[in-house]
Write an enzyme that holds these catalytic residues in place. Sequence first.
Site, PDB file in Angstrom:
ATOM      1  N   LYS A 181     128.730 -76.730  61.457  1.00  0.00           N
ATOM      2  CA  LYS A 181     127.930 -77.419  60.457  1.00  0.00           C
ATOM      3  C   LYS A 181     126.662 -78.000  61.063  1.00  0.00           C
ATOM      4  O   LYS A 181     126.700 -78.677  62.091  1.00  0.00           O
ATOM      5  CB  LYS A 181     128.765 -78.542  59.834  1.00  0.00           C
ATOM      6  CG  LYS A 181     128.116 -79.234  58.641  1.00  0.00           C
ATOM      7  CD  LYS A 181     128.109 -78.370  57.407  1.00  0.00           C
ATOM      8  CE  LYS A 181     127.662 -79.169  56.188  1.00  0.00           C
ATOM      9  NZ  LYS A 181     127.527 -78.308  54.991  1.00  0.00           N
ATOM     10  N   HIS A 210     117.806 -80.939  64.811  1.00  0.00           N
ATOM     11  CA  HIS A 210     119.027 -80.506  64.120  1.00  0.00           C
ATOM     12  C   HIS A 210     118.691 -79.349  63.188  1.00  0.00           C
ATOM     13  O   HIS A 210     117.521 -78.980  63.017  1.00  0.00           O
ATOM     14  CB  HIS A 210     119.672 -81.654  63.332  1.00  0.00           C
ATOM     15  CG  HIS A 210     118.734 -82.362  62.409  1.00  0.00           C
ATOM     16  ND1 HIS A 210     118.440 -81.915  61.145  1.00  0.00           N
ATOM     17  CD2 HIS A 210     118.009 -83.500  62.574  1.00  0.00           C
ATOM     18  CE1 HIS A 210     117.586 -82.747  60.568  1.00  0.00           C
ATOM     19  NE2 HIS A 210     117.297 -83.709  61.417  1.00  0.00           N
ATOM     20  N   HIS A 231     106.340 -78.703  58.863  1.00  0.00           N
ATOM     21  CA  HIS A 231     106.905 -79.138  57.581  1.00  0.00           C
ATOM     22  C   HIS A 231     105.887 -78.959  56.457  1.00  0.00           C
ATOM     23  O   HIS A 231     106.203 -78.441  55.376  1.00  0.00           O
ATOM     24  CB  HIS A 231     107.296 -80.615  57.662  1.00  0.00           C
ATOM     25  CG  HIS A 231     108.708 -80.878  58.073  1.00  0.00           C
ATOM     26  ND1 HIS A 231     109.788 -80.270  57.465  1.00  0.00           N
ATOM     27  CD2 HIS A 231     109.221 -81.725  59.011  1.00  0.00           C
ATOM     28  CE1 HIS A 231     110.915 -80.727  58.027  1.00  0.00           C
ATOM     29  NE2 HIS A 231     110.595 -81.599  58.957  1.00  0.00           N
ATOM     30  N   THR A 252     128.578 -75.347  42.541  1.00  0.00           N
ATOM     31  CA  THR A 252     128.559 -76.109  43.784  1.00  0.00           C
ATOM     32  C   THR A 252     128.682 -75.127  44.939  1.00  0.00           C
ATOM     33  O   THR A 252     128.996 -73.954  44.740  1.00  0.00           O
ATOM     34  CB  THR A 252     129.685 -77.168  43.809  1.00  0.00           C
ATOM     35  OG1 THR A 252     129.532 -78.023  44.950  1.00  0.00           O
ATOM     36  CG2 THR A 252     131.061 -76.529  43.842  1.00  0.00           C
ATOM     37  N   ASP A 262     110.277 -87.625  57.059  1.00  0.00           N
ATOM     38  CA  ASP A 262     111.585 -87.338  57.656  1.00  0.00           C
ATOM     39  C   ASP A 262     111.944 -88.456  58.620  1.00  0.00           C
ATOM     40  O   ASP A 262     111.389 -89.558  58.531  1.00  0.00           O
ATOM     41  CB  ASP A 262     111.571 -85.963  58.334  1.00  0.00           C
ATOM     42  CG  ASP A 262     110.596 -85.862  59.502  1.00  0.00           C
ATOM     43  OD1 ASP A 262     109.919 -86.863  59.827  1.00  0.00           O
ATOM     44  OD2 ASP A 262     110.494 -84.761  60.107  1.00  0.00           O
ATOM     45  N   ASN A 292     115.909 -85.762  48.760  1.00  0.00           N
ATOM     46  CA  ASN A 292     116.395 -86.831  47.892  1.00  0.00           C
ATOM     47  C   ASN A 292     115.919 -86.536  46.473  1.00  0.00           C
ATOM     48  O   ASN A 292     114.813 -86.895  46.069  1.00  0.00           O
ATOM     49  CB  ASN A 292     115.870 -88.182  48.382  1.00  0.00           C
ATOM     50  CG  ASN A 292     116.550 -89.354  47.694  1.00  0.00           C
ATOM     51  OD1 ASN A 292     116.548 -89.444  46.468  1.00  0.00           O
ATOM     52  ND2 ASN A 292     117.122 -90.248  48.476  1.00  0.00           N
TER      53      ASN A 292
END
Length: 563
Positions: free
Chosen positions: A36, A11, A128, A504, A148, A291
């Site tokens: 998206k 993704h 990564h 935002t 992940d 997170n």
Amino acid sequence: MRILGINALFHDPAAALVIDGRTVAAAEEERFSRRKHGKRPLPFSAWELPEKAAAWCLQRAGLRPQDLDAVAYSFDPALARPADAMGLDDPWDHLRLTYAREAPGFLRTALPGLDPGVVRFVPHHMAHAASGAFAAPDARDSSVLVLDGRGERASHLAARRVRDRLEPLYAQDLPHSLGLVYEELTEHLGFLRSADEFKVMALASHGTPRMLPEMRRYVYPTGDGGFHATGVPWRELCAPRGPDEPWTRDHADVAASAQAVLEETLLDLVRWLHGRTHDQVLTLAGGVALNCVANSRIAREGPFSRVWVQPAAGDAGTALGGALLLSAGAGDEPEPMAGADLGRDWSDAELGAWLKTAAVPFERPADIARTVARTLADNGIVAWFQGRSEYGPRALGHRSLLAHPGHAGNLERLNDVKGREQFRPVAPMVLADRAAGIFDGPLPSPYMLFVHDVAPAWRERIPAVVHVDGTARIQTVDPAREPLVARMLSEFERLTGLPVVVNTSLNTAGRPMVDDPRDALECFGSSPVDLLAIGPYAVRRGELFRSGGTGDGDDGDDGEVLR
């Protein structure tokens, strides 16, 4: 070396270009396709490549596909095992692997002139890791932790950067995956899997972790650098939520419990890693590294002196990491990222031409930062479109919606503008030298990847940005790096006494962040936003509708409305 990085398989397809160790450009396909996350993470979509993002990266540098020395594809099918052999329920995964093996040919078609022989498969978690360890400032000798959903056969990598090499130390084999556990809960709570995990993190703040003892039966560290994470009986913990159903206390409590067990496990992993390396710096990457609540606990309670998180920590970041890894392997010293603004931009003249073509009334004030600060001080909402777009999911002062933080109702107002759930917070941006007096947490925090406790004396002064648990996910602004944003913040403080502005992302629910001028005009035209600040120009909502949406424009400097 001229190296193009490609992320495509799961993704968030993206492309990045690294030349002689320096990151020249990086962008996600969603910003071009306006879909998206670029695509859904299904085996049937694994063939889709970030064609537009890759072509733009090359265009930015004036290169042709045949000019590339290498292309890094951030998945190595030779390392993968059949899904059922890894304990995964994914009967079509073999199709994903077939597409991965054929990626060189697909890339040749997508980028005419490319020699498929220059395509290199880079292990997913090494890409990564490189996106963290090689992009972080002052991290030549550092530890790196990747977590992940999944890669070829693992869901985690602990490694160490020693100068320009990465040394793997431990990898957790599938099916154990902290990322997949969180994805399962996201789906159970009625959100979109592999997309809406941040909503679970926000919902967790509304609950209490009363189900933590039960969660610990299924998710726990094993003490050897790995963990157990599989088999959580979500239906036994709480009833599933439908996408359009209201959330309940049980839903918030199970989210809080999952968040707590995630944090506990991560702390054990970083302590194990530090015990092996004794480094001072830890870099984080992988989707779990988005997170920010867990990141803050690692920074606060973990053994490392400094924690740096890749701003494009999800799979999009592997495009950059893969390119940096090949570049370092070829002898080019990797340069740290100067910032996340690695995407498209337009000159003032080009922006003026867009506005004239759109036939909207606009003005060119003497100082757009001052104009925006005045609008915000009057409690207007501003769409802010400046410079190069951001790489990663956070709006960092280039494609932002801005508002006054001193009015509590602006949280609901912004969530209504964006069409999203009311339990979700908005974030503050603050001048770097003012942050410590207002927010307690890791500083500086330029990428909005940690949460900070808001000082009690400030909570009533900036209520719009204070989450239900008394925290805020802040962005600190360095005037040397972001002079325009800093000038706007300084002027807003002069007018209001508040050195903080609500920030935002400039988009509405279910749509990618605004990227080009057309996106900005469409978002502005369809949302109750008072001012569009696009480059040096200002488009005012009242003027737009008084004029009937027509105008011929003139980018003069007199600050008057031009029709």
